[in-house]
Write a protein that holds these residues in place. Structure first.
Motif, short mmCIF file in Angstrom:
data_model
loop_
_atom_site.label_atom_id
_atom_site.label_comp_id
_atom_site.label_asym_id
_atom_site.label_seq_id
_atom_site.Cartn_x
_atom_site.Cartn_y
_atom_site.Cartn_z
N MET A 1 0.85 -1.18 0.00
CA MET A 1 0.00 0.00 0.00
C MET A 1 0.90 1.25 0.00
SD MET A 1 -2.81 -1.70 0.00
CE MET A 1 -4.13 -0.54 0.33
N LEU A 2 0.33 2.42 0.27
CA LEU A 2 1.12 3.64 0.34
C LEU A 2 1.92 3.68 1.65
CD1 LEU A 2 -1.49 6.28 -0.96
CD2 LEU A 2 0.27 5.07 -2.27
N ASP A 3 3.10 4.29 1.58
CA ASP A 3 3.92 4.41 2.79
C ASP A 3 3.23 5.32 3.81
OD1 ASP A 3 5.69 2.86 1.44
OD2 ASP A 3 7.16 4.44 1.06
N VAL A 4 3.41 4.98 5.07
CA VAL A 4 2.84 5.78 6.16
C VAL A 4 3.98 6.07 7.14
CG1 VAL A 4 1.22 5.81 8.08
CG2 VAL A 4 0.55 4.77 5.90
N SER A 5 4.24 7.36 7.35
CA SER A 5 5.36 7.75 8.23
C SER A 5 5.00 7.61 9.70
CB SER A 5 5.81 9.19 7.92
OG SER A 5 4.72 10.10 8.08
N LYS A 6 3.77 7.93 10.04
CA LYS A 6 3.33 7.77 11.42
C LYS A 6 1.82 7.55 11.45
CE LYS A 6 2.55 12.66 12.55
NZ LYS A 6 2.81 13.73 13.54
N ALA A 7 1.34 6.84 12.47
CA ALA A 7 -0.09 6.54 12.60
C ALA A 7 -0.35 6.01 14.00
CB ALA A 7 -0.52 5.54 11.56
N GLN A 8 -1.57 6.22 14.48
CA GLN A 8 -1.98 5.68 15.78
C GLN A 8 -2.96 4.50 15.61
OE1 GLN A 8 -2.44 9.35 15.30
NE2 GLN A 8 -0.24 9.29 15.77
N ALA A 9 -3.51 4.34 14.39
CA ALA A 9 -4.45 3.24 14.12
C ALA A 9 -4.62 3.11 12.60
CB ALA A 9 -5.79 3.50 14.79
N PHE A 10 -5.21 1.99 12.22
CA PHE A 10 -5.52 1.74 10.81
C PHE A 10 -6.98 1.27 10.72
CE2 PHE A 10 -0.89 1.37 10.65
CZ PHE A 10 -0.59 2.03 9.46
N ALA A 11 -7.62 1.57 9.58
CA ALA A 11 -9.01 1.14 9.36
C ALA A 11 -9.21 0.89 7.87
CB ALA A 11 -9.97 2.20 9.87
N ILE A 12 -10.26 0.12 7.57
CA ILE A 12 -10.59 -0.19 6.17
C ILE A 12 -12.06 0.11 5.93
CG2 ILE A 12 -10.78 -2.00 4.41
CD1 ILE A 12 -8.49 -3.45 5.76
N THR A 13 -12.33 0.80 4.82
CA THR A 13 -13.72 1.04 4.40
C THR A 13 -13.92 0.48 3.00
OG1 THR A 13 -13.14 3.22 3.50
CG2 THR A 13 -13.95 3.14 5.79
N LEU A 14 -15.18 0.26 2.64
CA LEU A 14 -15.53 -0.19 1.29
C LEU A 14 -15.99 1.02 0.50
CD1 LEU A 14 -15.88 -2.61 -0.63
CD2 LEU A 14 -18.23 -2.83 0.21
N GLU A 15 -15.20 1.40 -0.50
CA GLU A 15 -15.48 2.61 -1.26
C GLU A 15 -15.72 2.29 -2.73
OE1 GLU A 15 -15.92 5.20 0.42
OE2 GLU A 15 -14.72 5.00 2.25
N ASP A 16 -16.15 3.32 -3.47
CA ASP A 16 -16.29 3.17 -4.91
C ASP A 16 -14.91 2.87 -5.51
OD1 ASP A 16 -18.99 3.66 -4.79
OD2 ASP A 16 -18.76 5.83 -5.15
N GLU A 17 -14.91 2.18 -6.63
CA GLU A 17 -13.67 1.80 -7.28
C GLU A 17 -12.79 3.04 -7.51
OE1 GLU A 17 -12.38 -0.28 -11.48
OE2 GLU A 17 -14.19 -1.02 -10.45
N GLY A 18 -11.54 2.93 -7.11
CA GLY A 18 -10.61 4.06 -7.22
C GLY A 18 -10.40 4.79 -5.91
N GLY A 19 -11.30 4.58 -4.95
CA GLY A 19 -11.15 5.20 -3.64
C GLY A 19 -11.72 6.60 -3.56
N LYS A 20 -11.72 7.13 -2.33
CA LYS A 20 -12.24 8.48 -2.07
C LYS A 20 -11.25 9.26 -1.21
CE LYS A 20 -17.21 7.62 -2.46
NZ LYS A 20 -18.53 7.75 -1.76
N PRO A 21 -11.34 10.59 -1.24
CA PRO A 21 -10.42 11.41 -0.43
C PRO A 21 -10.73 11.33 1.07
CG PRO A 21 -11.97 12.82 -1.59
CD PRO A 21 -12.16 11.43 -2.13
N VAL A 22 -12.00 11.06 1.39
CA VAL A 22 -12.38 10.91 2.80
C VAL A 22 -13.17 9.62 2.95
CG1 VAL A 22 -12.39 13.39 3.29
CG2 VAL A 22 -14.47 12.29 2.41
N PRO A 23 -13.06 8.94 4.10
CA PRO A 23 -13.74 7.65 4.26
C PRO A 23 -15.25 7.79 4.42
CG PRO A 23 -12.69 8.30 6.30
CD PRO A 23 -12.27 9.31 5.29
N THR A 24 -15.97 6.76 3.95
CA THR A 24 -17.41 6.66 4.16
C THR A 24 -17.62 5.88 5.45
OG1 THR A 24 -17.77 6.65 1.77
CG2 THR A 24 -19.60 5.91 3.17
#
Length: 283
Positions: free
Chosen positions: A250-273
């Motif tokens: 996936m894309l590199d992540v420099s820092k994070a406190q948690a991870f989550a997965i959403t089901l989006e339209d093909e290609g993804g969205k700028p903000v999660p549903t």
């Protein structure tokens, strides 16, 4: 098509004996029109069958011939020894001859005596020939089934090798001391879902494995989010052509406190549903 293998498969012998199916006969007739070797093989098989009949022909036993003659006399199909129809004959009719029916014409024609010839098929030889053809057909079918089983076994082996490669790759990530494994568990309305995030603390590379998540519906993709200072940051969408169990980059992540997965339209969205949130896990 391998013509030599087709000729030796027993199909031609089956065709000559009348044992071939309609589909096999149709295919054979199509091939023989454009292939001299197949046409020659059919002719040779027919000639061999006729030759076998002539070579193995047996003379009718005298007792059987006499029995047939007696039945013909009983049914008045031939003249008995003490009967005469007044027509001239070339000699006394014996049980060894077959009388040809008189020809009615303006002139009387004497009966024509034709010597009887007995043509017998060699039953044992014919049965052996049929059994030989049947054996060829059996081994041909057996060989075909073995090839299908081999193809199926190779397919299964390829699948198992692919699964093993995925497991080995994920195991290498787990064993890498620089990689942190984060388990993402299903939310309240999706308790059975489960995914894994492998986050390399040195390179900041992120790998996602959809362990127990159904395939995304058509037109949809799973999208990974990293929670950074309380804000969701997209870490990319899970590739459409990737297997769910694969650890996809996936894309590199420099820092994070948690991870989550959403089901989006093909290609993804700028903000999660948020209504399509599937799994999440804190670090």
């Amino acid at each position: 098509m391998d013509i030599a293998a087709y000729i030796s498969s027993g199909i031609i012998e089956s065709y000559v004996l009348g044992l071939a199916s309609e589909e096999e006969v149709s295919i054979l007739n199509c091939i023989r029109k454009n292939n001299v070797e197949v046409e020659r093989a059919i002719a040779e098989a027919e000639k061999a069958l006729e030759g076998l009949a002539d070579i193995q022909a047996m003379t009718m036993p005298d007792t059987l011939r006499q029995d047939i003659w007696n039945r013909l006399e009983a049914e008045n199909l031939v003249l008995k020894d003490d009967q005469s129809d007044g027509l001239p004959t070339e000699g006394a009719i014996s049980p060894d001859a077959v009388v040809q029916a008189p020809i009615l014409n303006t002139q009387e024609v004497p009966k024509r005596i034709v010597p009887a010839r007995s043509y017998g098929w060699a039953i044992a030889a014919s049965i052996l020939f049929v059994l030989s053809v049947s054996a060829n057909l059996f081994f041909y079918q057996q060989q075909k089934e073995n090839k299908e089983m081999l193809v199926q076994a190779n397919t299964t082996l390829d699948t198992q090798n692919s699964t093993l490669a995925i497991l080995q790759y994920k195991w290498s990530l787990v064993q890498n001391p620089a990689v942190k494994t984060i388990a993402l568990k299903g939310v309240e309305n999706k308790p059975d879902l489960h995914a894994l995030v492998f986050w390399d603390q040195t390179s900041k590379a992120v790998y996602l494995s959809l362990e127990q998540m159904p395939a995304a519906p058509k037109g949809k993709q799973y999208q990974l989010w990293a929670m950074v200072d309380g804000q969701p940051v997209s870490a990319g969408v899970f590739p459409l052509n990737a297997k769910e169990a694969m650890a996809s980059k996936m894309l590199d992540v420099s820092k994070a406190q948690a991870f989550a997965i959403t089901l989006e339209d093909e290609g993804g969205k700028p903000v999660p549903t948020l209504t399509e949130l599937c799994v999440m896990g804190s670090i």
